[in-house]
Design a protein around this motif. Structure first.
Motif, PDB file in Angstrom:
ATOM      1  N   TYR A   1       0.848  -1.202   0.000  1.00 18.29           N
ATOM      2  CA  TYR A   1       0.000   0.000   0.000  1.00 18.29           C
ATOM      3  C   TYR A   1       0.878   1.243   0.000  1.00 18.29           C
ATOM      4  O   TYR A   1       2.006   1.213   0.523  1.00 18.29           O
ATOM      5  CB  TYR A   1      -0.898   0.023   1.244  1.00 18.29           C
ATOM      6  CG  TYR A   1      -1.910  -1.099   1.237  1.00 18.29           C
ATOM      7  CD1 TYR A   1      -3.054  -1.022   0.444  1.00 18.29           C
ATOM      8  CD2 TYR A   1      -1.717  -2.235   1.992  1.00 18.29           C
ATOM      9  CE1 TYR A   1      -3.973  -2.059   0.424  1.00 18.29           C
ATOM     10  CE2 TYR A   1      -2.634  -3.279   1.975  1.00 18.29           C
ATOM     11  CZ  TYR A   1      -3.754  -3.182   1.184  1.00 18.29           C
ATOM     12  OH  TYR A   1      -4.659  -4.203   1.152  1.00 18.29           O
ATOM     13  N   SER A   2       0.353   2.335  -0.539  1.00 17.02           N
ATOM     14  CA  SER A   2       1.129   3.570  -0.471  1.00 17.02           C
ATOM     15  C   SER A   2       1.295   3.922   1.009  1.00 17.02           C
ATOM     16  O   SER A   2       0.433   3.628   1.832  1.00 17.02           O
ATOM     17  CB  SER A   2       0.434   4.693  -1.229  1.00 17.02           C
ATOM     18  OG  SER A   2      -0.877   4.805  -0.783  1.00 17.02           O
ATOM     19  N   GLY A   3       2.420   4.531   1.330  1.00 19.38           N
ATOM     20  CA  GLY A   3       2.740   4.803   2.735  1.00 19.38           C
ATOM     21  C   GLY A   3       4.219   4.505   2.936  1.00 19.38           C
ATOM     22  O   GLY A   3       4.961   4.351   1.965  1.00 19.38           O
ATOM     23  N   THR A   4       4.632   4.400   4.176  1.00 25.30           N
ATOM     24  CA  THR A   4       6.063   4.206   4.431  1.00 25.30           C
ATOM     25  C   THR A   4       6.403   2.714   4.471  1.00 25.30           C
ATOM     26  O   THR A   4       5.527   1.860   4.551  1.00 25.30           O
ATOM     27  CB  THR A   4       6.451   4.815   5.794  1.00 25.30           C
ATOM     28  OG1 THR A   4       5.745   4.102   6.809  1.00 25.30           O
ATOM     29  CG2 THR A   4       6.111   6.294   5.867  1.00 25.30           C
ATOM     30  N   VAL A   5       7.702   2.444   4.428  1.00 24.41           N
ATOM     31  CA  VAL A   5       8.189   1.068   4.538  1.00 24.41           C
ATOM     32  C   VAL A   5       7.707   0.479   5.863  1.00 24.41           C
ATOM     33  O   VAL A   5       7.195  -0.641   5.923  1.00 24.41           O
ATOM     34  CB  VAL A   5       9.739   1.071   4.497  1.00 24.41           C
ATOM     35  CG1 VAL A   5      10.278  -0.316   4.815  1.00 24.41           C
ATOM     36  CG2 VAL A   5      10.240   1.560   3.154  1.00 24.41           C
ATOM     37  N   ARG A   6       7.851   1.277   6.926  1.00 26.33           N
ATOM     38  CA  ARG A   6       7.465   0.798   8.260  1.00 26.33           C
ATOM     39  C   ARG A   6       5.984   0.397   8.300  1.00 26.33           C
ATOM     40  O   ARG A   6       5.633  -0.681   8.766  1.00 26.33           O
ATOM     41  CB  ARG A   6       7.746   1.881   9.303  1.00 26.33           C
ATOM     42  CG  ARG A   6       7.685   1.378  10.738  1.00 26.33           C
ATOM     43  CD  ARG A   6       7.967   2.478  11.724  1.00 26.33           C
ATOM     44  NE  ARG A   6       7.035   3.570  11.582  1.00 26.33           N
ATOM     45  CZ  ARG A   6       5.768   3.531  11.971  1.00 26.33           C
ATOM     46  NH1 ARG A   6       5.288   2.464  12.558  1.00 26.33           N
ATOM     47  NH2 ARG A   6       4.961   4.550  11.768  1.00 26.33           N
ATOM     48  N   GLU A   7       5.124   1.278   7.756  1.00 25.67           N
ATOM     49  CA  GLU A   7       3.684   0.979   7.757  1.00 25.67           C
ATOM     50  C   GLU A   7       3.392  -0.326   7.011  1.00 25.67           C
ATOM     51  O   GLU A   7       2.562  -1.119   7.436  1.00 25.67           O
ATOM     52  CB  GLU A   7       2.901   2.099   7.072  1.00 25.67           C
ATOM     53  CG  GLU A   7       2.664   3.305   7.952  1.00 25.67           C
ATOM     54  CD  GLU A   7       2.155   4.503   7.146  1.00 25.67           C
ATOM     55  OE1 GLU A   7       1.609   5.400   7.774  1.00 25.67           O
ATOM     56  OE2 GLU A   7       2.326   4.535   5.902  1.00 25.67           O
TER      57      GLU A   7
END
Ligand SMILES: Nc1ncnc2c1ncn2[C@@H]1O[C@H](COP(=O)(O)OP(=O)(O)OP(=O)(O)O)[C@@H](O)[C@H]1O
Length: 588
Positions: free
Chosen positions: A422-428
């Motif tokens: 999903y779009s967002g950060t690596v961590r998310e």
């Protein structure tokens, strides 16, 4: 759905904002009073100007200022609350719609264009918001104003008032006449817009393919047809709207001319004052517009009801869950049995026949076979996305059909072939594996997935935005993030749909290493394409046209000949890919 039923359901949303509607009721009544007051005021001012006597100009001026001020305040409050209620209703409906969409079974997504589902959330939602405020209030306000204006005009010149009002009701028929066609047009238009949105989504998500294959012209052609269809429906809608308003305006103007000419006659024979005529003209619009305007308001309402109908139909679909499920992860070891399952998407064409296998914790089963053989369908049945027609799937000896879907899915982690991120950060993205994971656990999952080094080299490390679907990452990096997500989930059954895309040697061995760590101690089922994966499996199942045609170890199957041998030879024993696209035995 019956229009009456749709209206009741819409009202259930409106009733949640009763206090705002009470305020809007008062602004409506005050607005009506001010409209009538203005006519009365013009009457007074005109007659005062004509009369020679002592006129209280000061009090007339003061009254004018009060009317003006009340108009300003009322209009502000009215507009503010209409917008507020409309946006709140739209927000609720939008949330309810998405809540429903997220709980719908896989078959629903199968059968419906994503663009159509999108338009439920956008244009349909917008149409409803307008209907619940402006349209519905005007539908009450207009006739009420007309009645009060009529009563007031009766006091000025009753014959003229009667003439005006006889013409008006003719226009009510106009609304009923055009309403049905408007509703049908709106429904066809929405379907068209939905299809066009789906197509646009496909186009924008496939730039690399259309550019490489030179499909720009072809896609433009498809879009052109879709866009032309929409344009044709819009023109048709415009034609219906135009006929409706032309008919309404003709009736409106006709009544205006009649009133004006007759009014002048009444003034000339002394049965009405000039002030009275001015008040008549001022109120005539309010007297006739409710009738003329009702036609177009009716049209708007029909359109909104069409939109509401589509949304409520969606909301009435059978869902998988009553509430949005919490993320649940079951970490006890799982013994999985698939017992003689048969399944068909379409009753006339079964895609799986009598499939059986069992996997213990720590064991790996590799499913190989020809394309379209039913490998992915087995995963869909295991995850409860579809229900088998015959047979049983059991986890720790419990029939999965007796489990709640949340419970069933809590046993599984999935590494899909296309590494959906999903779009967002690596961590998310890693944390999606376990939303309660600590920073240390996320970092450790990244490390076990051989992803830590590249993550730390990204501009913002774990906080780097990976772009829509992970566009800013390479194929191998996306795979390792997907593996880290599955590692973090730490569920007992691992479903691994091995990517067919070849990676470079270094990336490949990093991914392979990560997968091996992921499989340790789990019950693993792999849709396998790589010889190395297959060779290490405890059992290989060869699937062809929905049937298990062979099973055993790599050596046993090679010795037996058949489809497995063909698949491996087709892959040229390069340890890279067992070609999934080789034709099945029966087709060979
Ligand atoms: N959602 C669906 N609706 C209807 N039929 C489907 C659906 N998904 C797959 N099928 C059909 O079911 C059969 C098995 O498909 P499945 O995707 O399970 O094969 P597969 O072995 O995973 O193929 P591949 O290796 O090409 O991915 C095919 O004939 C396919 O056309």
């Amino acid at each position: 759905m019956k229009p009456k039923h749709t209206i009741w359901r819409l009202m259930s949303y409106s009733l949640q904002y009763k206090s705002s509607y009470v305020i809007l009721f008062f602004t409506m009544i005050l607005g009506i009073g001010l409209d009538l007051g203005m006519a009365w005021y013009l009457n007074q001012v005109t007659n005062a100007a004509i009369a020679d006597g002592q006129v209280l100009w000061k009090s007339l001026a003061l009254t004018g200022v009060i009317i003006l001020l009340l108009n300003v305040i009322n209009s502000y409050v009215d507009t503010y609350f209409k917008t507020r209620v409309s946006s709140k209703i739209r927000n609720r409906i939008r949330l309810d719609t998405l809540k429903k969409l997220l709980r719908l079974p896989e078959s629903h997504y199968n059968e419906n264009h994503s663009g159509e589902l999108l338009s439920r959330m956008t244009s349909d939602n917008q149409a409803i918001g307008r209907a619940c405020t402006d349209t519905i209030i005007d539908l009450i306000r207009s006739p009420l104003l007309a009645i009060l204006a009529f009563v007031y005009l009766l006091t000025i010149q009753w014959q003229l008032a009667l003439i005006c009002v006889i013409i008006g009701p003719m226009t009510v028929l106009i609304g009923a006449l055009y309403g049905k066609s408007l509703r049908r047009n709106s429904q066809e238009l929405q379907t068209g817009v939905g299809k066009m949105t789906s197509l646009l989504q496909e186009i924008f998500g496939s730039s690399i393919v259309f550019k490489t294959f030179g499909l720009e012209k072809k896609l433009f052609g498809r879009f052109h047809t879709s866009s032309e269809d929409i344009s044709r429906l819009e023109v048709e809608g415009g034609r219906i709207h135009a006929s409706l308003s032309a008919t309404a305006i003709a009736v409106g103007h006709f009544s205006f001319i009649i009133t004006f000419v007759l009014g002048a006659l009444f003034v000339s024979n002394g049965s009405m004052t000039i002030g009275g005529l001015i008040a008549f003209i001022q109120l005539l619009n309010h007297l006739t517009w409710p009738f003329t305007g009702m036609a177009s308001l009716w049209g708007d309402l029909q359109q909104a009801l069409g939109a509401a109908d589509r949304i409520f139909k969606l909301m009435d679909q059978k869902h998988e869950y009553t509430e949005l499920p919490e993320q649940t992860i079951n970490q006890q070891p799982a013994y999985l049995e698939v017992d003689h399952i048969t399944f068909a998407y379409n009753p006339s064409h079964p895609v799986l026949h009598q499939i059986s296998f069992a996997v213990r914790p720590g064991q790996v089963i590799a499913i190989v076979g020809s394309s379209g053989g039913g490998k992915s369908t087995i995963f869909k049945l295991l995850l409860g996305l579809f229900q088998q027609n015959e047979g049983q799937i059991r986890i720790n000896h419990t029939d999965t059909q007796s489990m709640k879907l949340e419970e069933l899915r809590s046993y599984f982690a999935l590494v899909p072939q296309d590494n959906v991120l999903y779009s967002g950060t690596v961590r998310e993205n890693i944390a999606n594996g376990n939303l309660n994971a600590t920073e240390d656990e996320i970092r450790s999952a990244a490390q076990d997935a051989n992803a830590l080094d590249f993550i730390l080299e990204l501009p913002d490390g774990f906080e780097t935005d990976i772009g829509e679907g992970g566009t800013f990452l390479s194929g191998g990096q996306k795979q390792r993030i997907a593996i880290a997500r599955a590692l973090l989930r730490n569920a007992p059954i691992l479903l691994l749909d091995e990517a067919t895309a070849a990676l470079d040697r270094k990336s490949e061995s990093l991914v392979q290493e990560a997968l091996e760590r992921l499989m340790v101690g789990r019950t693993t089922i792999i849709i396998a394409h790589r010889l190395s994966t297959i060779q290490n499996a405890d059992e290989i199942i060869v699937l062809d046209q929905g049937r298990i045609v062979d099973r055993g170890s790599h050596e046993q199957l090679l010795a037996a000949g058949g489809l497995y041998q063909q698949l491996v030879h087709k892959g040229n024993q390069t340890d890279v890919i067992v070609d999934p696209n080789v034709s099945g035995v029966s087709n060979a």
